[in-house]
Design an enzyme around this catalytic site. Structure first.
Site, mmCIF file in Angstrom:
data_model
loop_
_atom_site.group_PDB
_atom_site.id
_atom_site.type_symbol
_atom_site.label_atom_id
_atom_site.label_comp_id
_atom_site.label_asym_id
_atom_site.label_seq_id
_atom_site.Cartn_x
_atom_site.Cartn_y
_atom_site.Cartn_z
ATOM 1 N N GLU A 114 -13.447 -39.993 -7.461
ATOM 2 C CA GLU A 114 -13.825 -39.754 -9.030
ATOM 3 C C GLU A 114 -13.452 -40.973 -10.304
ATOM 4 O O GLU A 114 -13.821 -40.866 -11.047
ATOM 5 C CB GLU A 114 -12.839 -38.379 -9.283
ATOM 6 C CG GLU A 114 -13.107 -36.948 -8.611
ATOM 7 C CD GLU A 114 -12.156 -36.030 -9.182
ATOM 8 O OE1 GLU A 114 -11.565 -36.149 -10.143
ATOM 9 O OE2 GLU A 114 -12.370 -34.841 -8.558
ATOM 10 N N GLU A 149 -16.582 -41.716 -8.854
ATOM 11 C CA GLU A 149 -17.742 -41.114 -8.641
ATOM 12 C C GLU A 149 -17.625 -39.569 -8.013
ATOM 13 O O GLU A 149 -16.337 -39.175 -7.785
ATOM 14 C CB GLU A 149 -18.630 -41.772 -7.331
ATOM 15 C CG GLU A 149 -17.607 -42.450 -6.206
ATOM 16 C CD GLU A 149 -16.551 -41.424 -5.488
ATOM 17 O OE1 GLU A 149 -16.846 -40.456 -5.233
ATOM 18 O OE2 GLU A 149 -15.342 -41.491 -5.535
#
Lengths: 339, 339
Positions: free
Chosen positions: B305, B162
C-alpha cells in the site's frame, strides 16, 4: 504486564483490513503498549526524552576524542535547542528534559536545566571505585523520582538519553562485568578514537575491572565501581517507569548499560522497555542479547543523547495508531482472507 | 545527481555538534536529498504517497489468499481513510492519492479517486502475456504524468504504494526474469498462503515465464508479459520523479518490482530513490541487491500500500532536519574532537 490485554490487542489487530500479521513489528509495538499501559487505546500524546549529563574521572586516562568541557558545553547546546536530540525530539513531537546528575561544572541558575547533581563527576575507576555505593544509589533515586513525577504529570512515553564525555568506557566496563566477555569484544571507538587510543581504552577498562573487582551478582556494586552517574540515573528512570507502567524507550550503548543494570536488579523491567536501535558500538549487541530485546532501528548511529530513542518513539506511536485508527474488515466492508 | 552538493552537505554535517559521522544513515539521507534536489536545505514539506490499484488475471490460478473483489473494496477503504497507509501517512504528515490504473471494477464517479484506468486488470500470464506492449507503455506514462504533475504542484517527497490482489505473483516473476534466479528462491507467501498454495504459485510463475519468454534485456517486454498495471504505474512514477529531481521512496516487494523495471530502463534512476524497508517477501532482497539500494527499515512488514514508504519518509525528513536545524560547533561554542 497484562498478558490478557496483549492477546486482546492482537485479536483487534487481526480484524483490521490487512493480512494477519502483515504489519510485523508495528503490531508488536501496539500489543506491547497495550500490555504495559493496561489500555487497548494506549496514550502516546505526551512524549519526553530525559537526557542525563555526567562527567567521568576516567577521562584522565585519555579514553575520548573530546575534551571533558564538552559535557557542560553540550548541556548549554541542549538547552538552546541546537543539538541532535533537540532536532529529532521536535520531529517526533517529544520534549527534551536535561538533567545535571553529575557534571563537573557549576551551572548556577540556568533556566530549563533540571539540577539533581549527585557529584561533580565520577572518580577515575582505573585508580579506585568510580562512585561510593551511596552515590550510586542516590543517582538511581534521581531517575526513579523523575519517573514518578512523569507519571503524575501524565507523560505517556519516556525516552532515555545521556551526555557525558568518556561514557562509552564505563558502559563497556559494565557489560564486561556482567557478561564476563573479554573487554576487547565489547569496547569500541566511542566518539571516534583511533587504533592507539582504542587499545589504551581496552587496557584502562581491564585495569579498572581487575582493580575494583565488581561483583556481577550485585548490580549496584558494578554500577558504583565502574559505572557513571548518568548511567545510574537512566537505570533508575527505567526502574521507575516499569514500576509506574510507563513504557520507556532505551536509546543506544550508554542508555542500554543503564537498562542492563535495571534488568539485572529486576528482570521484569524488560517487559516495559523498547530497545530503540542497534548502535555501532560493538558491545551493544551483547547488552541487548543479555536483556533479550530486539532493536527497532539500525541506522548506524552512535551519537547518544537519546537520538535513536526519539526516532523509535515515532515508530512505536505509529504502531499504536494502527491499533486505534485502522478500520476493521467489518467496518470497511472488505472480504477476509482464506489462508 | 549533484556530487558537488553532496560533498557540501557532508561538510556542513561534519560541522554540526556531534562526532563526525555519528548520525550514520540520517546523514546519508540528508546528503542524498541535497544531491537529488540541488539544495542544501531540501524541502520536505509536501509529501505524497501514490497508491496504484490494479487487478491481475493470474488470480484465476489461485495464487492469493484473498478474493479479487478485495482490490476495489480496499480502494474504497483508502478513500475513507481507514487502511494502513492512511494511518501511517497521516502519522508522518503525508497525503495519500489513490490511482485506479487497472482495477476490474467500475467506480463511476467516486470522489477522491484518480481514474487513469488502462485496462480492467491484466490477463492471466499463465495463459499468455499479461498486457500488450501498448498497455504497459500506457501504464508507464500514467506514472510519468503523475510525477510531472507532482513536481509542478510543489510536491517535495514522493512515496510509492499499491493494492492489487495477486500482485506478489507478477513481482516474483519480474525479479526471476531479470535475475535468472530460480522461481522458488524469489517466491513467497504474499498475503499469507499455505505450503500447497505456495507450491502452486511457484508452478504458475514457472509456467508463465516458460510460455511468455520475457526478454530480460527489454524491460518493457518483461513488464508487459509478466508484470502488472500498478507495477507499471510505479515504474513510470519513479522514472518521472528521477527526471524531475524529485526524491522517491520505494515501498516493499511490489513497489520494488516497479523500481527494478525503472532501473533496468535507466540505471541512473537509482540515485533518486530510497528503499523504504526490507520486506518479509524472500524475493525482495534480490531486487534490492540488483538495484543496489539498502533498505532503511526492517520491521518484518509485508502489507504494501505504501506503508513502509510512509514510515521511511519520516526518517528521511529527520535526516534533512539534522542538516538544516542542528547547531554547528561554532554556533554552540562547543569544542571539536581530536580523532
Amino acid at each position: 504486564v497484562d498478558a490478557e490485554l496483549m492477546a486482546q490487542a492482537q485479536t483487534r489487530l487481526d480484524n483490521k483490513t490487512k493480512p494477519v500479521g502483515s504489519l510485523g513489528r508495528l503490531e508488536e509495538f501496539a500489543r506491547r503498549m497495550a500490555a504495559i499501559t493496561g489500555s487497548l487505546a494506549p496514550d502516546t500524546e505526551k512524549k519526553v526524552v530525559f537526557t542525563f549529563a555526567g562527567d567521568h574521572g576516567v577521562t584522565d586516562e585519555g579514553v575520548s576524542a573530546f575534551p571533558r568541557e564538552v559535557t557542560p558545553q553540550m548541556v548549554y547546546n541542549f538547552l538552546k535547542g541546537g543539538a541532535g536530540i533537540n532536532v529529532l525530539a521536535r520531529h517526533v513531537g517529544a520534549q527534551v528534559r536535561v538533567v545535571d546528575i553529575g557534571v563537573d561544572h557549576d551551572f548556577g541558575d540556568t533556566p530549563g536545566l533540571i539540577v539533581r547533581k549527585v557529584a561533580r563527576g565520577t572518580r577515575n575507576f582505573a585508580q579506585g571505585p568510580a562512585m561510593t555505593r551511596e552515590e550510586a544509589v542516590a543517582a538511581l533515586e534521581v531517575g526513579i523520582g523523575l519517573a514518578n513525577e512523569a507519571k503524575q504529570e501524565g507523560v505517556a512515553l519516556v525516552g532515555t538519553g545521556e551526555m557525558g564525555i568518556g561514557n562509552t568506557t564505563p558502559s563497556a566496563a559494565i557489560i564486561a562485568a556482567f557478561s564476563g566477555l573479554p573487554v576487547p569484544a565489547v569496547t569500541h571507538r566511542g566518539t571516534g578514537i583511533g587504533d592507539g587510543a582504542l587499545a589504551n581504552k581496552v587496557r584502562v577498562i581491564e585495569a579498572g575491572l581487575a582493580l575494583n573487582q565488581p561483583d556481577p551478582k550485585d548490580p549496584i556494586d558494578v554500577l558504583a565501581k565502574v559505572g557513571g552517574l548518568e548511567i545510574a540515573g537512566i537505570a533508575g528512570l527505567i526502574l521507575g517507569c516499569a514500576a509506574n507502567r510507563l513504557p520507556v524507550v532505551v536509546d543506544g550503548f550508554i542508555s542500554t548499560a543503564g537498562a542492563l543494570v535495571a534488568c539485572e536488579l529486576n528482570p521484569h523491567v524488560r517487559d516495559y522497555l523498547f530497545a530503540a536501535h542497534q548502535s555501532v558500538e560493538v558491545g551493544h549487541r551483547a547488552m541487548l542479547d543479555r536483556i533479550g530485546a530486539a532493536p527497532i532501528l539500525d541506522l548506524q548511529m552512535r551519537l547518544g543523547e537519546g537520538t535513536g530513542g526519539a526516532l523509535a518513539m515515532g515508530l512505536i506511536e505509529a504502531g499504536v495508531r494502527i491499533l486505534t485508527e485502522m478500520a476493521t474488515f467489518e467496518e470497511a466492508g472488505v472480504a477476509e482472507g482464506d489462508y
